[in-house]
Design a protein around this motif. Structure first.
Motif, PDB file in Angstrom:
ATOM      1  N   ALA A   1      31.386 -31.884  -9.115  1.00  0.00           N
ATOM      2  CA  ALA A   1      32.533 -31.324  -8.391  1.00  0.00           C
ATOM      3  C   ALA A   1      33.832 -31.990  -8.837  1.00  0.00           C
ATOM      4  N   LEU A   2      33.796 -33.295  -9.003  1.00  0.00           N
ATOM      5  CA  LEU A   2      34.977 -34.023  -9.450  1.00  0.00           C
ATOM      6  C   LEU A   2      35.373 -33.616 -10.866  1.00  0.00           C
ATOM      7  N   LEU A   3      34.415 -33.543 -11.764  1.00  0.00           N
ATOM      8  CA  LEU A   3      34.705 -33.119 -13.141  1.00  0.00           C
ATOM      9  C   LEU A   3      35.221 -31.683 -13.181  1.00  0.00           C
ATOM     10  N   PHE A   4      34.637 -30.816 -12.352  1.00  0.00           N
ATOM     11  CA  PHE A   4      35.075 -29.416 -12.293  1.00  0.00           C
ATOM     12  C   PHE A   4      36.539 -29.341 -11.862  1.00  0.00           C
ATOM     13  N   GLN A   5      36.933 -30.128 -10.876  1.00  0.00           N
ATOM     14  CA  GLN A   5      38.317 -30.108 -10.409  1.00  0.00           C
ATOM     15  C   GLN A   5      39.271 -30.652 -11.469  1.00  0.00           C
ATOM     16  N   VAL A   6      38.848 -31.661 -12.214  1.00  0.00           N
ATOM     17  CA  VAL A   6      39.689 -32.214 -13.281  1.00  0.00           C
ATOM     18  C   VAL A   6      39.891 -31.178 -14.386  1.00  0.00           C
TER      19      VAL A   6
ATOM     20  N   LEU B 108      39.462 -27.887 -14.171  1.00  0.00           N
ATOM     21  CA  LEU B 108      40.216 -26.753 -13.637  1.00  0.00           C
ATOM     22  C   LEU B 108      41.704 -27.095 -13.525  1.00  0.00           C
ATOM     23  N   GLY B 109      42.011 -28.318 -13.130  1.00  0.00           N
ATOM     24  CA  GLY B 109      43.409 -28.743 -13.066  1.00  0.00           C
ATOM     25  C   GLY B 109      44.075 -28.724 -14.430  1.00  0.00           C
ATOM     26  N   ALA B 110      43.357 -29.184 -15.448  1.00  0.00           N
ATOM     27  CA  ALA B 110      43.898 -29.160 -16.807  1.00  0.00           C
ATOM     28  C   ALA B 110      44.102 -27.730 -17.292  1.00  0.00           C
ATOM     29  N   LEU B 111      43.155 -26.845 -16.991  1.00  0.00           N
ATOM     30  CA  LEU B 111      43.290 -25.443 -17.387  1.00  0.00           C
ATOM     31  C   LEU B 111      44.460 -24.764 -16.678  1.00  0.00           C
ATOM     32  N   LEU B 112      44.627 -25.049 -15.398  1.00  0.00           N
ATOM     33  CA  LEU B 112      45.751 -24.472 -14.661  1.00  0.00           C
ATOM     34  C   LEU B 112      47.083 -25.020 -15.166  1.00  0.00           C
ATOM     35  N   PHE B 113      47.111 -26.297 -15.517  1.00  0.00           N
ATOM     36  CA  PHE B 113      48.333 -26.884 -16.071  1.00  0.00           C
ATOM     37  C   PHE B 113      48.695 -26.224 -17.400  1.00  0.00           C
ATOM     38  N   ALA B 114      47.701 -26.073 -18.279  1.00  0.00           N
ATOM     39  CA  ALA B 114      47.949 -25.423 -19.570  1.00  0.00           C
ATOM     40  C   ALA B 114      48.377 -23.970 -19.369  1.00  0.00           C
ATOM     41  N   SER B 115      47.775 -23.294 -18.415  1.00  0.00           N
ATOM     42  CA  SER B 115      48.161 -21.906 -18.127  1.00  0.00           C
ATOM     43  C   SER B 115      49.585 -21.835 -17.617  1.00  0.00           C
TER      44      SER B 115
END
Length: 102
Positions: free
Chosen positions: A41-46, A48-55
């Motif tokens: 869950a922690l890795l998924f949030q990290v 996903l956060g990086a993907l949203l930042f890049a987006s």
């Protein structure tokens, strides 16, 4: 606390404390399955956060807008699926990061 409740808490934490709760559950839990799930869950949030930042950065050239929508939906749907799976006492692995941690 029972493992079913901890699993639901880890999945639900994506909506109120996506980094803190999985980390704390990892530290306090002695169950191997709960520890695995909290790291995922922690890795998924990290990720996903990086993907949203890049987006967000790519919205300047408009390609980021559909990416924001897709990754935003993934960030909502996957934890809900995890909660439902945990309530049914079934195994759940987060997409992408599920294979990173045994």
């Amino acid at each position: 606390m029972e493992t079913k409740g901890l699993k639901v808490l880890v999945h639900a934490s994506a909506f109120f404390a996506p980094f803190l709760v999985p980390f704390i559950v990892f530290l306090i839990s002695e169950d191997k399955d709960v520890k695995r799930l909290s790291i995922q869950a922690l890795l998924f949030q990290v990720v996903l956060g990086a993907l949203l930042f890049a987006s967000g950065l790519l919205t300047v050239i408009l390609i980021g807008i559909p990416m924001l929508i897709v990754f935003g939906l993934i960030g909502v749907i996957v934890p809900i699926l995890g909660i439902i799976t945990a309530l049914n006492d079934q195994h759940f692995s987060y997409p992408i990061v599920g294979s990173w941690y045994y």
